[in-house]
Design a protein around this motif. Structure first.
Motif, PDB file in Angstrom:
ATOM      1  N   LEU A  41      56.061 -68.209  70.666  1.00 32.58           N
ATOM      2  CA  LEU A  41      55.115 -67.492  71.500  1.00 32.58           C
ATOM      3  C   LEU A  41      53.739 -68.288  71.792  1.00 32.58           C
ATOM      4  O   LEU A  41      53.369 -69.029  70.994  1.00 32.58           O
ATOM      5  N   SER A  42      53.382 -68.388  73.037  1.00 28.47           N
ATOM      6  CA  SER A  42      52.737 -68.990  73.665  1.00 28.47           C
ATOM      7  C   SER A  42      51.181 -68.584  73.293  1.00 28.47           C
ATOM      8  O   SER A  42      51.115 -67.168  73.464  1.00 28.47           O
ATOM      9  N   ARG A  43      50.345 -69.137  72.633  1.00 27.89           N
ATOM     10  CA  ARG A  43      48.919 -68.538  72.385  1.00 27.89           C
ATOM     11  C   ARG A  43      47.746 -69.330  73.236  1.00 27.89           C
ATOM     12  O   ARG A  43      48.074 -70.321  74.004  1.00 27.89           O
ATOM     13  N   ASN A  44      46.526 -68.910  73.155  1.00 30.49           N
ATOM     14  CA  ASN A  44      45.488 -69.365  74.155  1.00 30.49           C
ATOM     15  C   ASN A  44      44.382 -69.717  73.143  1.00 30.49           C
ATOM     16  O   ASN A  44      43.431 -68.766  72.861  1.00 30.49           O
ATOM     17  N   PRO A  45      44.303 -70.979  72.642  1.00 31.38           N
ATOM     18  CA  PRO A  45      45.290 -71.925  72.567  1.00 31.38           C
ATOM     19  C   PRO A  45      46.279 -72.005  71.530  1.00 31.38           C
ATOM     20  O   PRO A  45      46.234 -71.366  70.642  1.00 31.38           O
ATOM     21  N   GLY A  46      47.336 -73.054  71.837  1.00 32.10           N
ATOM     22  CA  GLY A  46      48.124 -73.261  70.700  1.00 32.10           C
ATOM     23  C   GLY A  46      49.641 -72.537  71.110  1.00 32.10           C
ATOM     24  O   GLY A  46      49.784 -71.993  72.071  1.00 32.10           O
ATOM     25  N   THR A  47      50.378 -72.470  69.724  1.00 39.16           N
ATOM     26  CA  THR A  47      51.744 -72.058  69.837  1.00 39.16           C
ATOM     27  C   THR A  47      51.971 -71.388  68.365  1.00 39.16           C
ATOM     28  O   THR A  47      51.458 -72.022  67.524  1.00 39.16           O
ATOM     29  N   ALA A  48      52.808 -70.322  68.601  1.00 38.78           N
ATOM     30  CA  ALA A  48      53.203 -69.579  67.200  1.00 38.78           C
ATOM     31  C   ALA A  48      54.725 -69.627  67.353  1.00 38.78           C
ATOM     32  O   ALA A  48      55.640 -69.324  68.154  1.00 38.78           O
ATOM     33  N   ALA A  49      55.430 -70.145  66.117  1.00 40.85           N
ATOM     34  CA  ALA A  49      56.809 -70.123  65.861  1.00 40.85           C
ATOM     35  C   ALA A  49      57.109 -69.022  65.132  1.00 40.85           C
ATOM     36  O   ALA A  49      56.443 -69.237  63.859  1.00 40.85           O
ATOM     37  N   ARG A  50      58.097 -67.974  65.380  1.00 42.92           N
ATOM     38  CA  ARG A  50      58.237 -66.933  64.473  1.00 42.92           C
ATOM     39  C   ARG A  50      59.704 -66.780  63.978  1.00 42.92           C
ATOM     40  O   ARG A  50      60.525 -66.772  65.142  1.00 42.92           O
ATOM     41  N   LEU A  51      59.902 -66.668  62.882  1.00 45.95           N
ATOM     42  CA  LEU A  51      61.332 -66.409  62.381  1.00 45.95           C
ATOM     43  C   LEU A  51      61.367 -65.140  61.580  1.00 45.95           C
ATOM     44  O   LEU A  51      60.669 -64.852  60.576  1.00 45.95           O
ATOM     45  N   ALA A  52      62.296 -64.187  62.056  1.00 42.08           N
ATOM     46  CA  ALA A  52      62.548 -62.817  61.330  1.00 42.08           C
ATOM     47  C   ALA A  52      63.935 -62.962  60.920  1.00 42.08           C
ATOM     48  O   ALA A  52      64.857 -63.123  61.248  1.00 42.08           O
ATOM     49  N   PHE A  53      63.861 -62.633  59.551  1.00 44.74           N
ATOM     50  CA  PHE A  53      65.277 -62.833  58.748  1.00 44.74           C
ATOM     51  C   PHE A  53      65.364 -61.698  57.697  1.00 44.74           C
ATOM     52  O   PHE A  53      64.659 -61.182  57.466  1.00 44.74           O
ATOM     53  N   PRO A  54      66.724 -61.602  57.426  1.00 43.43           N
ATOM     54  CA  PRO A  54      67.207 -60.237  56.623  1.00 43.43           C
ATOM     55  C   PRO A  54      66.646 -60.796  55.216  1.00 43.43           C
ATOM     56  O   PRO A  54      66.676 -61.634  54.821  1.00 43.43           O
ATOM     57  N   TRP A  55      66.068 -59.556  54.610  1.00 45.50           N
ATOM     58  CA  TRP A  55      65.783 -59.805  53.078  1.00 45.50           C
ATOM     59  C   TRP A  55      65.716 -58.463  52.283  1.00 45.50           C
ATOM     60  O   TRP A  55      65.379 -57.462  52.802  1.00 45.50           O
ATOM     61  N   GLN A  56      66.366 -58.662  51.064  1.00 45.78           N
ATOM     62  CA  GLN A  56      66.394 -57.541  50.243  1.00 45.78           C
ATOM     63  C   GLN A  56      65.643 -58.002  48.923  1.00 45.78           C
ATOM     64  O   GLN A  56      65.811 -59.035  48.401  1.00 45.78           O
ATOM     65  N   PRO A  57      64.973 -56.993  48.495  1.00 43.73           N
ATOM     66  CA  PRO A  57      64.349 -57.359  47.013  1.00 43.73           C
ATOM     67  C   PRO A  57      65.361 -57.941  46.119  1.00 43.73           C
ATOM     68  O   PRO A  57      66.349 -57.076  45.644  1.00 43.73           O
ATOM     69  N   ALA A  58      65.045 -58.933  45.279  1.00 43.57           N
ATOM     70  CA  ALA A  58      66.005 -59.380  44.201  1.00 43.57           C
ATOM     71  C   ALA A  58      65.997 -58.717  43.021  1.00 43.57           C
ATOM     72  O   ALA A  58      64.717 -58.171  42.653  1.00 43.57           O
ATOM     73  N   GLY A  79      65.892 -81.644  66.241  1.00 43.12           N
ATOM     74  CA  GLY A  79      65.093 -80.686  65.197  1.00 43.12           C
ATOM     75  C   GLY A  79      65.349 -79.208  65.869  1.00 43.12           C
ATOM     76  O   GLY A  79      65.631 -78.304  65.311  1.00 43.12           O
ATOM     77  N   THR A  80      65.104 -79.171  67.349  1.00 42.74           N
ATOM     78  CA  THR A  80      65.489 -77.762  67.725  1.00 42.74           C
ATOM     79  C   THR A  80      66.795 -77.248  67.583  1.00 42.74           C
ATOM     80  O   THR A  80      67.135 -76.128  67.320  1.00 42.74           O
ATOM     81  N   ARG A  81      67.919 -78.264  67.539  1.00 41.16           N
ATOM     82  CA  ARG A  81      69.101 -77.758  67.518  1.00 41.16           C
ATOM     83  C   ARG A  81      69.359 -77.245  65.951  1.00 41.16           C
ATOM     84  O   ARG A  81      70.282 -76.595  65.660  1.00 41.16           O
ATOM     85  N   ILE A  82      68.665 -77.998  65.201  1.00 44.91           N
ATOM     86  CA  ILE A  82      68.932 -77.658  63.325  1.00 44.91           C
ATOM     87  C   ILE A  82      68.201 -76.555  63.247  1.00 44.91           C
ATOM     88  O   ILE A  82      68.901 -75.527  62.675  1.00 44.91           O
ATOM     89  N   VAL A  83      67.216 -76.205  63.939  1.00 47.52           N
ATOM     90  CA  VAL A  83      66.530 -74.840  63.854  1.00 47.52           C
ATOM     91  C   VAL A  83      67.441 -73.777  64.135  1.00 47.52           C
ATOM     92  O   VAL A  83      67.536 -72.787  63.424  1.00 47.52           O
ATOM     93  N   THR A  84      68.064 -73.746  65.505  1.00 51.02           N
ATOM     94  CA  THR A  84      68.696 -72.781  66.022  1.00 51.02           C
ATOM     95  C   THR A  84      70.095 -72.673  65.095  1.00 51.02           C
ATOM     96  O   THR A  84      70.488 -71.485  64.855  1.00 51.02           O
ATOM     97  N   ALA A  85      70.513 -73.810  64.637  1.00 51.23           N
ATOM     98  CA  ALA A  85      71.740 -73.375  63.878  1.00 51.23           C
ATOM     99  C   ALA A  85      71.434 -72.909  62.470  1.00 51.23           C
ATOM    100  O   ALA A  85      72.214 -71.992  61.988  1.00 51.23           O
ATOM    101  N   MET A  86      70.476 -73.376  61.717  1.00 48.47           N
ATOM    102  CA  MET A  86      70.091 -72.886  60.476  1.00 48.47           C
ATOM    103  C   MET A  86      69.801 -71.417  60.833  1.00 48.47           C
ATOM    104  O   MET A  86      69.930 -70.232  59.899  1.00 48.47           O
ATOM    105  N   ALA A  87      68.954 -70.981  61.761  1.00 44.65           N
ATOM    106  CA  ALA A  87      68.588 -69.449  62.055  1.00 44.65           C
ATOM    107  C   ALA A  87      69.869 -68.498  62.197  1.00 44.65           C
ATOM    108  O   ALA A  87      70.083 -67.621  61.693  1.00 44.65           O
ATOM    109  N   HIS A  88      70.906 -69.218  62.950  1.00 47.41           N
ATOM    110  CA  HIS A  88      71.932 -68.287  63.160  1.00 47.41           C
ATOM    111  C   HIS A  88      72.896 -68.170  61.798  1.00 47.41           C
ATOM    112  O   HIS A  88      73.412 -67.264  61.611  1.00 47.41           O
ATOM    113  N   THR A  89      72.839 -69.164  60.911  1.00 47.25           N
ATOM    114  CA  THR A  89      73.468 -69.245  59.877  1.00 47.25           C
ATOM    115  C   THR A  89      72.857 -68.071  58.847  1.00 47.25           C
ATOM    116  O   THR A  89      73.866 -67.250  58.150  1.00 47.25           O
TER     117      THR A  89
END
Length: 446
Positions: A429-446, A411-421
């Motif tokens: 990001l480590s939270r207290n408690p828990g974890t946050a997974a963040r994805l920042a991607f290019p976006w243009q208004p359609a 799953g981690t390898r798939i996420v890395t490959a998809m994000a790179h594409t």
């Protein structure tokens, strides 16, 4: 070279056939390895019982011998108290050993000789005890000095030790074969999953290219004004008919792809329920979630009529609803909430985004709350500078040592490959408690 409608249909059919064969390979390998695992389990039980019977038989014979010798040396009948119990236990364990080794042709003569040795040993014990009771100490001592009892005991120990070693060696061999089979299943599932993703990606690229060519032809016709009016009118009519035919064909292809992927996902789900070991069940469940993520895009394309862009709020809300239902059916106690802004994204990027969301949310269900309930939050929002952000958060146990990958790591390898594409950036990001997974991607208004 222009893409014909026949090529699109043929390529789509062949690609789906390849994906289906890959899936059948995964299912076939899982079924075969499941049966092998059951056979190893049964064999392990038999080997364990055989080893226990051999060890307890040796213990019972030794206990009987100690009782006999205590009586012969001390002359006190109190030493004979455990004798009958030990002999009865030894005979019971000998019968059990004979039953367990009955199917092994190589051990038949060994067990037969062991039975003769045990019988002769008990006869020698009974004889010496009887002579001792009749006060024939000289005869008893003469038998004792022949050392035949020790020889019989040594021979019995030799046979029993051989059986114990044989069982230990077989157990070690079975464990090694099970590890090898588990590695085969992991490789088959990984390769099959990548083939399915590549097949679906190829179909999407082909359909988008075909749609783009039709749009370019239409644009050329709009600026073409050098021909007579009738020619332009005829050509425009042909283009309109071709466009309508292409749109109908594209919608039909999306519909068939969505249905086929739904059927494939259902087959994987059935196989996951039928799997006997947890590792196979988890692997098949992960494959099913990824297929659902891709199928949902085609369902949106078919229902919306727009083959270029996907409404992320509708697409992700439907996908998250399916994941929540599947996790609830598996007994996961976490609750899922989401806040999705109405952003539109290109089709191929939407497929990658959906697979990433499915991986993160599924991992949060499985690993964030291993022994309790909790909340999983998904947010999608626009950022300044033609960017957008996807965030999956939980209040669970956290990632801990980031070098340790939970699960298979696929799953981690798939996420890395998809994000790179799609040119995205991934951060955990480590939270207290828990974890946050963040994805920042290019976006243009359609």
């Amino acid at each position: 070279m222009p893409i014909s409608s026949r090529f699109v249909v043929n390529f789509t059919t062949i690609s789906l056939a390849v994906g289906l064969l890959s899936l059948l390979s995964i299912i076939g390998a899982t079924v075969w390895l499941g049966e092998r695992a059951q056979a190893y389990f049964n064999d392990t039980i038999r080997l364990r019982d055989t080893r226990i019977a051999a060890v307890e038989l040796r213990s019972a014979v030794q206990s009987a011998e100690s009782s006999q010798r205590g009586f012969l040396i001390g002359g006190n009948e109190i030493y004979l108290a455990p004798l009958d119990t030990a002999k009865a236990e030894a005979r019971t364990r000998l019968r059990k050993l004979q039953e367990l080794l009955a199917t092994a042709k190589t051990d038949g003569p060994l067990v037969q000789r062991l039975s003769e040795v045990i019988t002769q040993k008990f006869d020698e014990m009974d004889r010496t005890i009887a002579l001792k009771n009749e006060l024939h100490d000289a005869d008893t001592l003469a038998i004792f000095r022949t050392n035949r009892g020790n020889a019989l005991m040594d021979e019995a120990n030799l046979f029993l030790s051989s059986i114990v070693r044989g069982m230990d060696d077989q157990l070690t061999q079975d464990l090694a074969e099970q590890r090898t089979n588990a590695n085969w299943l992991r490789w088959v599932s990984t390769i099959g999953g990548f083939v399915i993703v590549l097949v679906v990606g190829g179909v999407i690229v082909t359909l988008l290219s075909y749609s783009r060519e039709i749009a370019e032809t239409r644009d050329q016709m709009q600026v073409f004004d050098a021909t007579p009016e009738q020619c332009v009118k005829d050509r425009t009519g042909e283009l309109a008919r071709a466009r309508d035919k292409a749109e109908v064909l594209l919608a039909e292809v999306n519909h068939r792809v969505a249905n086929s992927l739904t059927i494939v996902a259902s087959m994987v789900g059935l196989q996951a329920h039928a799997a006997k070991d947890k590792a196979s069940k988890d692997l098949l469940s992960e494959v099913q979630t990824r297929i659902y993520a891709i199928s949902a895009v085609h369902q949106r394309l078919y229902s919306s009529g727009d083959t270029n862009f996907v409404d992320l709020s509708e697409y992700l809300s439907g996908l998250l609803g399916n994941i929540e239902t599947a996790m609830r059916d598996e007994g996961r106690a976490a609750s899922l909430t989401y806040n999705l802004e109405p952003l539109r994204l290109k089709t191929d990027s939407s497929v990658n985004l959906g697979v990433i969301v499915a991986e993160w949310v599924t991992n949060a269900y499985k690993y964030a709350y291993p022994d309790r309930g909790g909340e999983i939050r998904v947010t999608l929002k626009q950022l300044p500078g033609s960017r957008a952000e996807l965030m999956v958060e939980d209040d669970g146990v956290g990632r801990g040592d980031s070098a340790v990958i939970k699960g298979t790591g696929l799953g981690t390898r798939i996420v890395t490959a998809m994000a790179h594409t799609i040119g995205a950036e991934v951060a955990y990001l480590s939270r207290n408690p828990g974890t946050a997974a963040r994805l920042a991607f290019p976006w243009q208004p359609a």
